[in-house]
Design a protein around this motif. Structure first.
Motif, PDB file in Angstrom:
ATOM      1  N   GLU A 124       0.821  -1.204   0.000  1.00 61.42           N
ATOM      2  CA  GLU A 124       0.000   0.000   0.000  1.00 61.42           C
ATOM      3  C   GLU A 124       0.861   1.263   0.000  1.00 61.42           C
ATOM      4  O   GLU A 124       0.587   2.223  -0.735  1.00 61.42           O
ATOM      5  N   ARG A 127       2.639   1.515  -3.363  1.00 64.01           N
ATOM      6  CA  ARG A 127       1.684   1.952  -4.386  1.00 64.01           C
ATOM      7  C   ARG A 127       1.502   3.466  -4.347  1.00 64.01           C
ATOM      8  O   ARG A 127       1.507   4.127  -5.386  1.00 64.01           O
ATOM      9  N   ALA A 128       1.354   4.006  -3.151  1.00 62.52           N
ATOM     10  CA  ALA A 128       1.162   5.455  -3.014  1.00 62.52           C
ATOM     11  C   ALA A 128       2.378   6.221  -3.524  1.00 62.52           C
ATOM     12  O   ALA A 128       2.247   7.234  -4.223  1.00 62.52           O
ATOM     13  N   SER A 132       2.452   8.599  -7.024  1.00 67.00           N
ATOM     14  CA  SER A 132       2.797  10.022  -7.053  1.00 67.00           C
ATOM     15  C   SER A 132       3.766  10.315  -8.190  1.00 67.00           C
ATOM     16  O   SER A 132       3.684  11.358  -8.843  1.00 67.00           O
TER      17      SER A 132
END
Length: 201
Positions: A124, A127-128, A132
């Protein structure tokens, strides 16, 4: 057209002419994305260009919660992040910088700490971070599209697993956005924007 003009002219386009995008234009959009900056030059973005009308119609149905306007797009670019390569590519870039001797010791230690933490991060968090970076590449495609006389609309509401299943995308590839592209059939007025005073701290 200069960059300022492209920024000012860009709109979210949801009505498109029935006209085929040239392959050279698609290549220019992808090239704009390829040249985008990314943290530690990891370049986590991956793109799948969809131009088949049946596929685009499928995306305009339940997979995007009934965003029917997508069906009029001339192409949809599925914008992804390759999480399996993200940390390896960041580490490779860091090794290159470290070996070249251009990093001051304190900065080198800081980057090494960052990369090591990222290597142990959850999917998670990865992924963030990757998303970006991908957002920068998507923005460059949107601005390149303006220069080419194309319109785009960024789509963030979709059923990711359905898209991954249909296009046989790896489990390590995260879908971070869809980009609808085509020749504009509308010229919307600028949407309201906050003032500089409101966005400056």
């Amino acid at each position: 057209m200069n960059v300022t003009e492209a920024i000012q002219a860009r709109r979210s386009i949801r009505k498109f002419k029935d006209a085929e995008i040239k392959q050279g234009q698609i290549t220019q959009l992808l090239e704009a994305a390829r040249l985008a900056p990314s943290g530690l030059n990891a370049q986590p973005w991956r793109f799948k260009v969809v131009q088949d009308k049946d596929d685009i119609a499928w995306m305009a149905d339940e997979v995007t919660k009934g965003q029917r306007w997508i069906g009029g797009a001339n192409a949809v670019i599925i914008c992804c992040a390759d999480l399996s390569k993200y940390i390896d590519d960041a580490r490779a870039s860091f090794r290159f910088l470290k070996d070249s001797g251009v990093l001051p010791p304190k900065m080198q230690a800081g980057i090494e700490e960052y990369v090591n933490k990222a290597g142990n991060a959850s999917q998670e968090v990865l992924r963030a971070a990757a998303a970006s970076n991908c957002s920068i590449a998507i923005t460059q495609m949107m601005l390149q599209a303006v220069e080419l006389g194309l319109g785009t609309c960024w789509v963030g509401m979709y059923e990711e697993q359905a898209i991954k299943d249909r296009y046989d995308l790896s489990p390590d590839v995260a879908v971070v956005a869809l980009l609808a592209v085509g020749y504009p059939a509308e010229d919307p007025a600028p949407r309201p924007r906050k003032s500089l005073e409101e966005i400056t701290l």
